[in-house]
Design a protein around this motif. Sequence first.
Motif, PDB file in Angstrom:
ATOM      1  N   ALA A 140       0.824  -1.212   0.000  1.00 31.02           N
ATOM      2  CA  ALA A 140       0.000   0.000   0.000  1.00 31.02           C
ATOM      3  C   ALA A 140       0.853   1.256   0.000  1.00 31.02           C
ATOM      4  O   ALA A 140       0.554   2.233  -0.711  1.00 31.02           O
ATOM      5  CB  ALA A 140      -0.937  -0.013   1.216  1.00 31.02           C
ATOM      6  N   ALA A 141       1.937   1.257   0.793  1.00 28.19           N
ATOM      7  CA  ALA A 141       2.826   2.422   0.830  1.00 28.19           C
ATOM      8  C   ALA A 141       3.502   2.636  -0.519  1.00 28.19           C
ATOM      9  O   ALA A 141       3.684   3.778  -0.963  1.00 28.19           O
ATOM     10  CB  ALA A 141       3.876   2.240   1.928  1.00 28.19           C
ATOM     11  N   ALA A 142       3.859   1.538  -1.182  1.00 28.67           N
ATOM     12  CA  ALA A 142       4.507   1.649  -2.493  1.00 28.67           C
ATOM     13  C   ALA A 142       3.560   2.260  -3.521  1.00 28.67           C
ATOM     14  O   ALA A 142       3.962   3.101  -4.335  1.00 28.67           O
ATOM     15  CB  ALA A 142       4.981   0.273  -2.947  1.00 28.67           C
ATOM     16  N   VAL A 143       2.290   1.834  -3.485  1.00 28.22           N
ATOM     17  CA  VAL A 143       1.300   2.421  -4.395  1.00 28.22           C
ATOM     18  C   VAL A 143       1.179   3.916  -4.150  1.00 28.22           C
ATOM     19  O   VAL A 143       1.148   4.721  -5.094  1.00 28.22           O
ATOM     20  CB  VAL A 143      -0.063   1.718  -4.221  1.00 28.22           C
ATOM     21  CG1 VAL A 143      -1.157   2.481  -4.971  1.00 28.22           C
ATOM     22  CG2 VAL A 143      -0.001   0.278  -4.717  1.00 28.22           C
ATOM     23  N   ASP A 144       1.128   4.313  -2.892  1.00 29.94           N
ATOM     24  CA  ASP A 144       1.005   5.732  -2.547  1.00 29.94           C
ATOM     25  C   ASP A 144       2.187   6.545  -3.058  1.00 29.94           C
ATOM     26  O   ASP A 144       2.052   7.733  -3.365  1.00 29.94           O
ATOM     27  CB  ASP A 144       0.874   5.909  -1.036  1.00 29.94           C
ATOM     28  CG  ASP A 144      -0.458   5.416  -0.500  1.00 29.94           C
ATOM     29  OD1 ASP A 144      -1.387   5.220  -1.310  1.00 29.94           O
ATOM     30  OD2 ASP A 144      -0.564   5.208   0.731  1.00 29.94           O
ATOM     31  N   GLU A 145       3.368   5.891  -3.125  1.00 27.34           N
ATOM     32  CA  GLU A 145       4.575   6.598  -3.572  1.00 27.34           C
ATOM     33  C   GLU A 145       4.800   6.484  -5.077  1.00 27.34           C
ATOM     34  O   GLU A 145       5.831   6.932  -5.580  1.00 27.34           O
ATOM     35  CB  GLU A 145       5.800   6.052  -2.827  1.00 27.34           C
ATOM     36  CG  GLU A 145       5.815   6.386  -1.344  1.00 27.34           C
ATOM     37  CD  GLU A 145       5.865   7.877  -1.086  1.00 27.34           C
ATOM     38  OE1 GLU A 145       6.600   8.587  -1.814  1.00 27.34           O
ATOM     39  OE2 GLU A 145       5.169   8.350  -0.170  1.00 27.34           O
ATOM     40  N   GLY A 146       3.854   5.866  -5.777  1.00 27.71           N
ATOM     41  CA  GLY A 146       3.939   5.824  -7.231  1.00 27.71           C
ATOM     42  C   GLY A 146       4.662   4.625  -7.815  1.00 27.71           C
ATOM     43  O   GLY A 146       4.919   4.592  -9.031  1.00 27.71           O
ATOM     44  N   PHE A 147       4.994   3.628  -6.994  1.00 27.98           N
ATOM     45  CA  PHE A 147       5.616   2.415  -7.506  1.00 27.98           C
ATOM     46  C   PHE A 147       4.550   1.495  -8.109  1.00 27.98           C
ATOM     47  O   PHE A 147       3.413   1.450  -7.630  1.00 27.98           O
ATOM     48  CB  PHE A 147       6.334   1.648  -6.391  1.00 27.98           C
ATOM     49  CG  PHE A 147       7.572   2.310  -5.871  1.00 27.98           C
ATOM     50  CD1 PHE A 147       8.821   2.021  -6.407  1.00 27.98           C
ATOM     51  CD2 PHE A 147       7.503   3.220  -4.824  1.00 27.98           C
ATOM     52  CE1 PHE A 147       9.965   2.625  -5.917  1.00 27.98           C
ATOM     53  CE2 PHE A 147       8.644   3.830  -4.322  1.00 27.98           C
ATOM     54  CZ  PHE A 147       9.882   3.537  -4.875  1.00 27.98           C
ATOM     55  N   ALA A 148       4.923   0.752  -9.132  1.00 22.99           N
ATOM     56  CA  ALA A 148       4.088  -0.372  -9.572  1.00 22.99           C
ATOM     57  C   ALA A 148       4.259  -1.487  -8.539  1.00 22.99           C
ATOM     58  O   ALA A 148       5.323  -1.614  -7.918  1.00 22.99           O
ATOM     59  CB  ALA A 148       4.535  -0.849 -10.945  1.00 22.99           C
ATOM     60  N   THR A 149       3.225  -2.269  -8.314  1.00 18.96           N
ATOM     61  CA  THR A 149       3.299  -3.317  -7.295  1.00 18.96           C
ATOM     62  C   THR A 149       2.678  -4.617  -7.798  1.00 18.96           C
ATOM     63  O   THR A 149       1.786  -4.612  -8.635  1.00 18.96           O
ATOM     64  CB  THR A 149       2.577  -2.910  -5.992  1.00 18.96           C
ATOM     65  OG1 THR A 149       1.172  -2.778  -6.247  1.00 18.96           O
ATOM     66  CG2 THR A 149       3.129  -1.622  -5.426  1.00 18.96           C
ATOM     67  N   SER A 150       3.182  -5.708  -7.245  1.00 18.04           N
ATOM     68  CA  SER A 150       2.586  -7.025  -7.418  1.00 18.04           C
ATOM     69  C   SER A 150       2.695  -7.751  -6.088  1.00 18.04           C
ATOM     70  O   SER A 150       3.662  -7.544  -5.338  1.00 18.04           O
ATOM     71  CB  SER A 150       3.310  -7.848  -8.496  1.00 18.04           C
ATOM     72  OG  SER A 150       3.241  -7.227  -9.758  1.00 18.04           O
ATOM     73  N   SER A 151       1.708  -8.583  -5.771  1.00 14.63           N
ATOM     74  CA  SER A 151       1.794  -9.452  -4.600  1.00 14.63           C
ATOM     75  C   SER A 151       1.583 -10.886  -5.050  1.00 14.63           C
ATOM     76  O   SER A 151       0.733 -11.148  -5.905  1.00 14.63           O
ATOM     77  CB  SER A 151       0.769  -9.060  -3.532  1.00 14.63           C
ATOM     78  OG  SER A 151      -0.550  -9.312  -3.977  1.00 14.63           O
ATOM     79  N   ILE A 152       2.379 -11.796  -4.495  1.00 10.61           N
ATOM     80  CA  ILE A 152       2.325 -13.206  -4.867  1.00 10.61           C
ATOM     81  C   ILE A 152       2.229 -14.017  -3.585  1.00 10.61           C
ATOM     82  O   ILE A 152       3.127 -13.962  -2.736  1.00 10.61           O
ATOM     83  CB  ILE A 152       3.571 -13.628  -5.665  1.00 10.61           C
ATOM     84  CG1 ILE A 152       3.794 -12.708  -6.869  1.00 10.61           C
ATOM     85  CG2 ILE A 152       3.450 -15.080  -6.110  1.00 10.61           C
ATOM     86  CD1 ILE A 152       5.098 -12.979  -7.605  1.00 10.61           C
ATOM     87  N   TRP A 153       1.122 -14.761  -3.447  1.00 15.17           N
ATOM     88  CA  TRP A 153       0.893 -15.575  -2.254  1.00 15.17           C
ATOM     89  C   TRP A 153       0.662 -17.025  -2.639  1.00 15.17           C
ATOM     90  O   TRP A 153      -0.121 -17.316  -3.541  1.00 15.17           O
ATOM     91  CB  TRP A 153      -0.332 -15.056  -1.479  1.00 15.17           C
ATOM     92  CG  TRP A 153      -0.043 -13.831  -0.680  1.00 15.17           C
ATOM     93  CD1 TRP A 153       0.058 -12.549  -1.145  1.00 15.17           C
ATOM     94  CD2 TRP A 153       0.205 -13.765   0.724  1.00 15.17           C
ATOM     95  NE1 TRP A 153       0.349 -11.698  -0.109  1.00 15.17           N
ATOM     96  CE2 TRP A 153       0.441 -12.416   1.050  1.00 15.17           C
ATOM     97  CE3 TRP A 153       0.233 -14.721   1.739  1.00 15.17           C
ATOM     98  CZ2 TRP A 153       0.715 -11.997   2.344  1.00 15.17           C
ATOM     99  CZ3 TRP A 153       0.500 -14.310   3.035  1.00 15.17           C
ATOM    100  CH2 TRP A 153       0.738 -12.962   3.331  1.00 15.17           C
ATOM    101  N   ALA A 154       1.335 -17.913  -1.942  1.00 13.98           N
ATOM    102  CA  ALA A 154       1.116 -19.348  -2.124  1.00 13.98           C
ATOM    103  C   ALA A 154       0.329 -19.880  -0.939  1.00 13.98           C
ATOM    104  O   ALA A 154       0.535 -19.445   0.202  1.00 13.98           O
ATOM    105  CB  ALA A 154       2.452 -20.081  -2.232  1.00 13.98           C
ATOM    106  N   SER A 155      -0.581 -20.820  -1.206  1.00 12.35           N
ATOM    107  CA  SER A 155      -1.343 -21.480  -0.147  1.00 12.35           C
ATOM    108  C   SER A 155      -0.776 -22.874   0.091  1.00 12.35           C
ATOM    109  O   SER A 155      -0.406 -23.576  -0.854  1.00 12.35           O
ATOM    110  CB  SER A 155      -2.827 -21.583  -0.524  1.00 12.35           C
ATOM    111  OG  SER A 155      -3.419 -20.306  -0.573  1.00 12.35           O
ATOM    112  N   ILE A 156      -0.739 -23.281   1.376  1.00  6.06           N
ATOM    113  CA  ILE A 156      -0.185 -24.558   1.794  1.00  6.06           C
ATOM    114  C   ILE A 156      -1.243 -25.299   2.587  1.00  6.06           C
ATOM    115  O   ILE A 156      -1.928 -24.699   3.426  1.00  6.06           O
ATOM    116  CB  ILE A 156       1.077 -24.335   2.659  1.00  6.06           C
ATOM    117  CG1 ILE A 156       2.153 -23.611   1.843  1.00  6.06           C
ATOM    118  CG2 ILE A 156       1.616 -25.658   3.203  1.00  6.06           C
ATOM    119  CD1 ILE A 156       3.355 -23.175   2.665  1.00  6.06           C
ATOM    120  N   PRO A 157      -1.430 -26.597   2.354  1.00  4.71           N
ATOM    121  CA  PRO A 157      -2.436 -27.340   3.121  1.00  4.71           C
ATOM    122  C   PRO A 157      -2.220 -27.186   4.625  1.00  4.71           C
ATOM    123  O   PRO A 157      -1.129 -27.423   5.129  1.00  4.71           O
ATOM    124  CB  PRO A 157      -2.215 -28.791   2.679  1.00  4.71           C
ATOM    125  CG  PRO A 157      -1.643 -28.677   1.305  1.00  4.71           C
ATOM    126  CD  PRO A 157      -0.766 -27.451   1.344  1.00  4.71           C
TER     127      PRO A 157
END
Length: 302
Positions: free
Chosen positions: A165-182
């Motif tokens: 969220a802070a990166a978006v506010d500062e004008g950076f492009a962002t991506s988030s990558i989450w893996a799920s584990i049983p």
Amino acid sequence: MRPEALEKEPMLIAAFGGWNDACQAATDAVRHLTSRYPSREVRTIDGDGFYDYQATRPIVCYATGRRRIVWPQTTVYDVELPQGRHLYALIAPEPNYRWPAYCAQVLRIADELDVRRIVTLGAMFADCPHTRPLPLDVEDGSAEAVTDPDQRYSGPVGIPTILDAAAVDEGFATSSIWASIPQYLEGDDCAAATLRLLDAIGDVAGVPIDAGDLPGRAGAWREAADVLASTDEALAAYVKRLEREYDAHEKARREASLGGHACRQLVMEAEAFLHSLETGHDADGDGRGPVGGVGTTHDGTV
């Protein structure tokens, strides 16, 4: 992303140990990058003021016969990828204090390194079967405005979300990558989840990531899970239920773009499936997971 992405859009991959890092899958992804490719430390953030040393303790180790105290800190590496490309990789324990100030410091470093995209990694325990590809949630910050708010996660978050969220506010492009584990396979590591994260990093970066021995370790992880399920009748029934739910979700995703008749058929099948769960008519068990099988849901979307 185009193969030339790294030259045009330098990126920072960030992974934090702790609550956001089930089975250490996210931080292991950064460790894999820094060990598999030539890398050098380019920046650090001192831990004083950001960590509770009773919660995140320093470590003592011995090198060449001398004692050394290693304090919690943030380290940023320059990782050299093939064809002269590179990315920056940040690894740290999740801070205990002053998250806004911490994120501001990370973003100052990113700006100094001419980074244009911040990619945060995470891993969480979820209701998913080990017999299918582990679910992966990849979100581009630029897509936030067009995503249905009702379908987005609402609840407690960790430092990856705050940094994003802070990166978006500062004008950076962002991506988030989450893996799920049983959630029924809590353990020290999960090579299958780390491999999924690295594959996604390669997709975002436009460069295939050398997996090393991870495919073999992921296979051994699945075989061990198969053995565990084969010795526990309740767990085996639970895995079968998760498989059906997973397959139904994948079918819905594939058919979501189809028109009228296919969608109506899909709705009817989904309603019949949910009705069977509500009435307890489950051919492989009683429709419930094994006793005590409630997982810990981490920051992100299940």
